[in-house]
Structures are given as C-alpha cells and as structure tokens.
Design a protein around this motif. Structure first.
Motif, PDB file in Angstrom:
ATOM      1  N   SER A 115      -8.247  31.277  18.776  1.00 25.84           N
ATOM      2  CA  SER A 115      -8.538  29.886  18.393  1.00 25.84           C
ATOM      3  C   SER A 115      -7.227  29.124  18.412  1.00 25.84           C
ATOM      4  O   SER A 115      -6.540  29.012  17.393  1.00 25.84           O
ATOM      5  CB  SER A 115      -9.172  29.846  16.993  1.00 25.84           C
ATOM      6  N   PRO A 116      -6.829  28.581  19.564  1.00 26.40           N
ATOM      7  CA  PRO A 116      -5.491  28.014  19.699  1.00 26.40           C
ATOM      8  C   PRO A 116      -5.319  26.730  18.901  1.00 26.40           C
ATOM      9  O   PRO A 116      -6.279  26.023  18.600  1.00 26.40           O
ATOM     10  CB  PRO A 116      -5.375  27.726  21.194  1.00 26.40           C
ATOM     11  N   PHE A 117      -4.076  26.441  18.569  1.00 26.36           N
ATOM     12  CA  PHE A 117      -3.735  25.159  17.969  1.00 26.36           C
ATOM     13  C   PHE A 117      -3.644  24.095  19.063  1.00 26.36           C
ATOM     14  O   PHE A 117      -3.289  24.385  20.209  1.00 26.36           O
ATOM     15  CB  PHE A 117      -2.384  25.229  17.243  1.00 26.36           C
ATOM     16  N   VAL A 118      -3.944  22.859  18.679  1.00 26.42           N
ATOM     17  CA  VAL A 118      -3.780  21.703  19.567  1.00 26.42           C
ATOM     18  C   VAL A 118      -3.078  20.615  18.773  1.00 26.42           C
ATOM     19  O   VAL A 118      -3.446  20.337  17.627  1.00 26.42           O
ATOM     20  CB  VAL A 118      -5.142  21.176  20.075  1.00 26.42           C
ATOM     21  N   ALA A 119      -2.058  20.009  19.370  1.00 23.62           N
ATOM     22  CA  ALA A 119      -1.347  18.885  18.751  1.00 23.62           C
ATOM     23  C   ALA A 119      -1.364  17.706  19.713  1.00 23.62           C
ATOM     24  O   ALA A 119      -0.948  17.832  20.867  1.00 23.62           O
ATOM     25  CB  ALA A 119       0.082  19.269  18.406  1.00 23.62           C
ATOM     26  N   VAL A 120      -1.866  16.577  19.232  1.00 21.30           N
ATOM     27  CA  VAL A 120      -1.960  15.357  20.030  1.00 21.30           C
ATOM     28  C   VAL A 120      -1.055  14.307  19.393  1.00 21.30           C
ATOM     29  O   VAL A 120      -1.147  14.042  18.191  1.00 21.30           O
ATOM     30  CB  VAL A 120      -3.414  14.842  20.076  1.00 21.30           C
ATOM     31  N   VAL A 121      -0.171  13.708  20.189  1.00 17.57           N
ATOM     32  CA  VAL A 121       0.865  12.805  19.682  1.00 17.57           C
ATOM     33  C   VAL A 121       0.843  11.498  20.468  1.00 17.57           C
ATOM     34  O   VAL A 121       0.706  11.518  21.704  1.00 17.57           O
ATOM     35  CB  VAL A 121       2.260  13.453  19.804  1.00 17.57           C
ATOM     36  N   TRP A 122       0.980  10.384  19.753  1.00 12.42           N
ATOM     37  CA  TRP A 122       1.161   9.080  20.397  1.00 12.42           C
ATOM     38  C   TRP A 122       2.204   8.269  19.648  1.00 12.42           C
ATOM     39  O   TRP A 122       2.206   8.240  18.407  1.00 12.42           O
ATOM     40  CB  TRP A 122      -0.104   8.227  20.362  1.00 12.42           C
ATOM     41  N   ASN A 123       3.055   7.594  20.383  1.00 13.65           N
ATOM     42  CA  ASN A 123       3.837   6.483  19.843  1.00 13.65           C
ATOM     43  C   ASN A 123       3.021   5.212  20.042  1.00 13.65           C
ATOM     44  O   ASN A 123       2.736   4.825  21.179  1.00 13.65           O
ATOM     45  CB  ASN A 123       5.177   6.335  20.576  1.00 13.65           C
ATOM     46  N   LEU A 124       2.651   4.572  18.960  1.00 17.07           N
ATOM     47  CA  LEU A 124       1.867   3.347  19.031  1.00 17.07           C
ATOM     48  C   LEU A 124       2.714   2.199  18.500  1.00 17.07           C
ATOM     49  O   LEU A 124       3.154   2.225  17.347  1.00 17.07           O
ATOM     50  CB  LEU A 124       0.589   3.491  18.211  1.00 17.07           C
ATOM     51  N   ARG A 125       2.980   1.195  19.354  1.00 20.36           N
ATOM     52  CA  ARG A 125       3.833   0.084  18.948  1.00 20.36           C
ATOM     53  C   ARG A 125       3.246  -0.686  17.770  1.00 20.36           C
ATOM     54  O   ARG A 125       2.055  -0.993  17.743  1.00 20.36           O
ATOM     55  CB  ARG A 125       4.028  -0.907  20.101  1.00 20.36           C
ATOM     56  N   ASN A 126       4.098  -1.019  16.818  1.00 24.25           N
ATOM     57  CA  ASN A 126       3.694  -1.918  15.743  1.00 24.25           C
ATOM     58  C   ASN A 126       3.730  -3.367  16.235  1.00 24.25           C
ATOM     59  O   ASN A 126       4.425  -3.687  17.214  1.00 24.25           O
ATOM     60  CB  ASN A 126       4.610  -1.765  14.531  1.00 24.25           C
ATOM     61  N   THR A 127       3.023  -4.215  15.543  1.00 20.48           N
ATOM     62  CA  THR A 127       3.029  -5.654  15.877  1.00 20.48           C
ATOM     63  C   THR A 127       3.277  -6.466  14.613  1.00 20.48           C
ATOM     64  O   THR A 127       2.752  -7.562  14.457  1.00 20.48           O
ATOM     65  CB  THR A 127       1.690  -6.068  16.520  1.00 20.48           C
ATOM     66  N   ARG A 128       4.114  -5.946  13.717  1.00 17.33           N
ATOM     67  CA  ARG A 128       4.286  -6.562  12.406  1.00 17.33           C
ATOM     68  C   ARG A 128       5.349  -7.650  12.402  1.00 17.33           C
ATOM     69  O   ARG A 128       5.191  -8.671  11.753  1.00 17.33           O
ATOM     70  CB  ARG A 128       4.627  -5.480  11.369  1.00 17.33           C
ATOM     71  N   PHE A 132       9.049 -10.534  16.556  1.00 14.85           N
ATOM     72  CA  PHE A 132       9.292 -10.098  17.924  1.00 14.85           C
ATOM     73  C   PHE A 132       8.188  -9.162  18.407  1.00 14.85           C
ATOM     74  O   PHE A 132       7.692  -9.294  19.537  1.00 14.85           O
ATOM     75  CB  PHE A 132      10.641  -9.391  18.060  1.00 14.85           C
ATOM     76  N   GLU A 133       7.795  -8.212  17.575  1.00 14.50           N
ATOM     77  CA  GLU A 133       6.773  -7.251  17.992  1.00 14.50           C
ATOM     78  C   GLU A 133       5.450  -7.945  18.309  1.00 14.50           C
ATOM     79  O   GLU A 133       4.774  -7.599  19.286  1.00 14.50           O
ATOM     80  CB  GLU A 133       6.580  -6.195  16.903  1.00 14.50           C
ATOM     81  N   ALA A 134       5.081  -8.932  17.497  1.00 11.82           N
ATOM     82  CA  ALA A 134       3.848  -9.676  17.761  1.00 11.82           C
ATOM     83  C   ALA A 134       3.967 -10.477  19.053  1.00 11.82           C
ATOM     84  O   ALA A 134       3.020 -10.534  19.863  1.00 11.82           O
ATOM     85  CB  ALA A 134       3.539 -10.596  16.584  1.00 11.82           C
ATOM     86  N   ALA A 135       5.126 -11.084  19.282  1.00  9.85           N
ATOM     87  CA  ALA A 135       5.336 -11.858  20.507  1.00  9.85           C
ATOM     88  C   ALA A 135       5.358 -10.942  21.730  1.00  9.85           C
ATOM     89  O   ALA A 135       4.843 -11.303  22.802  1.00  9.85           O
ATOM     90  CB  ALA A 135       6.636 -12.650  20.407  1.00  9.85           C
TER      91      ALA A 135
END
Length: 252
Positions: free
Chosen positions: A132-145, A148-151
């Motif tokens: 029963s293998p391990f699985v790791a799922v990773v994402w960098n998700l940009r903030n918009t706070r 500049f980030e919102a723009a």
C-alpha cells in the motif's frame, strides 16, 4: 496525461527550470516524518519536470525513479540531477509510468497532479506500488492577498489562453482526497515567499504554459504591461510573490 499537457512545456523548459519557485523545507521535513524514509525506500517522482522537487527528495538518499514524458524537461532534469547516483530516468506518464510492477514505496508529484487522468493514474500506481504505497501531492499556489499579488493575478487572467481550464486551482480538496484510500490522506499548507527582480519575474511568467510564449505576437504588449506592473509595486528592485504550498500525503 493528454498529448497537449506534455508538449506545451517544450518551449518553456529553460524558463521553468531557472525561474519556477522551490518548496519550503518545512514541507520536506513533514513529509519525511510522515512517511518512513529509509535508504531502502524506492521513490518515484511522477511528471518530475526539470527535477526541482526531485532534487530535494534526493537528499534522503533513496533510489528515485524520475518519470517525465517531455524530452526537453527530462534533459534538464538530467542536468540538474547529474550528481544523483540513485536517480533512474524514465520516459513515462502518470498513466503509463514504465515502472516495474510492485517496485515503489512512495509516489510524489509536484505541480503536475492536475494534468493526470486520476482513475488511470490510480490503477497505474496500484500496479507499480509495493503493498500500500504512500502518495504525496504538492502544489505551489500563488496568493493574491497583497496589492501586487492581486494585480499580477489580474494580469495573468488578462493575457492567459486557458488559465482557468488548466490551473491547479481547479483541484479542490475533496477531489484530491478521493484519490487516496478512505480517511488515509493528510492535508497541510505551508508558507513560501519569493522576492523577484524584473528579469526573474519575466522568466517565471514565461514559464507558465497558459501565457503567450516567446514566439507569440502578443509578447511585446504583455512584457510592457508586466514591466509597468513591476515598476508600480517594486521595492528596492524586487516584488514579493507568496505562495501557500499544499501537501496531500497518505496511502493509496
């Protein structure tokens, strides 16, 4: 993975390798604590790209299969991981990895899971996984706070071709959890911040597959708009992009 999801990064591989964000050490520490990392463990990085995440997990000393279907991305992974004696490179996809059956203890995937056919991928991981293998799922998700980030998010949406259809933002928590065995996935979010000069911001922008590439007639207008955005928000020659780095980890 559909053919388009493989080939769309061919002209962006260099920018991807040089300018995409890394991953916070706290995430690697947590992943190492959650899965029983040993030198005998076998890891497979699926859709490894240019090896940005692979390079981090390679420090554990385990054998790693580096599975990447795009030849340009895979060649840069070779370059980045040239000193990794325990890395084995495969031309494969999430749905057809080319991995030996019953060989993998931990599958990892960074910035790629949203491209996969999840039903076929689960079948393939079950075939190639050990017990029963391990699985790791990773994402960098940009903030918009921030301002500049919102723009920058508005800028991306203005110039993007298919951002909303391919963005990892479309993968909600319940959908990802359904990939794992019931009640066997842990979810954590880690903070990550980059300070970018204009050339770095441009390189990162050009690495996105949903934005015009360097051959596009739209590129001059896009770069003018990006430079104006940078100049409005820069402080001491840099702008701040922050991320929430999402991790799902559990057994299949």
């Amino acid at each position: 993975m559909q053919q388009d999801s493989i080939q769309r990064f061919s002209d962006r591989a260099e920018n991807y390798d040089r300018f995409r964000p890394g991953y916070p050490q706290a995430l690697l520490d947590y992943l190492g604590e959650t899965t029983p990392i040993t030198p005998d463990m076998v890891i497979a990085d699926i859709a490894a790209g240019t090896g940005i995440f692979t390079e981090l997990v390679a420090k554990w000393g385990s054998r790693i299969y580096v599975v990447e279907p795009n030849p340009y991305m895979r060649s840069l992974a070779h370059r980045r991981l040239g000193g990794c004696q325990r890395c084995i490179f495969l031309d494969g996809t999430a749905e057809a990895t080319g991995l030996p059956g019953g060989s993998v203890d931990l599958f990892v995937s960074a910035q790629a899971f949203h491209w996969f056919d999840l039903a076929k991928t689960r079948t393939e991981f079950a075939r190639a996984g050990r017990k029963s293998p391990f699985v790791a799922v990773v994402w960098n998700l940009r903030n918009t706070r921030s301002a500049f980030e919102a723009a920058y998010e508005r800028f991306v949406r203005e110039y993007a071709t298919d951002y909303l259809s391919v963005s990892q933002r479309k993968m909600d928590t319940a959908e990802v959890r359904s990939f794992f065995a019931p009640s066997r996935a842990r979810y954590r979010v880690f903070g990550h911040v980059d300070w970018l000069t204009y050339p770095q911001l441009l390189g990162r922008t050009l690495s996105y597959s949903f934005l015009p590439d360097e051959a596009s007639p739209v590129l001059p207008a896009m770069t003018v708009a990006l430079e104006r955005l940078f100049q409005r928000h820069q402080r001491q020659g840099k702008v701040r992009l922050s991320y929430k780095t999402r991790l799902f980890v559990g057994r299949l």
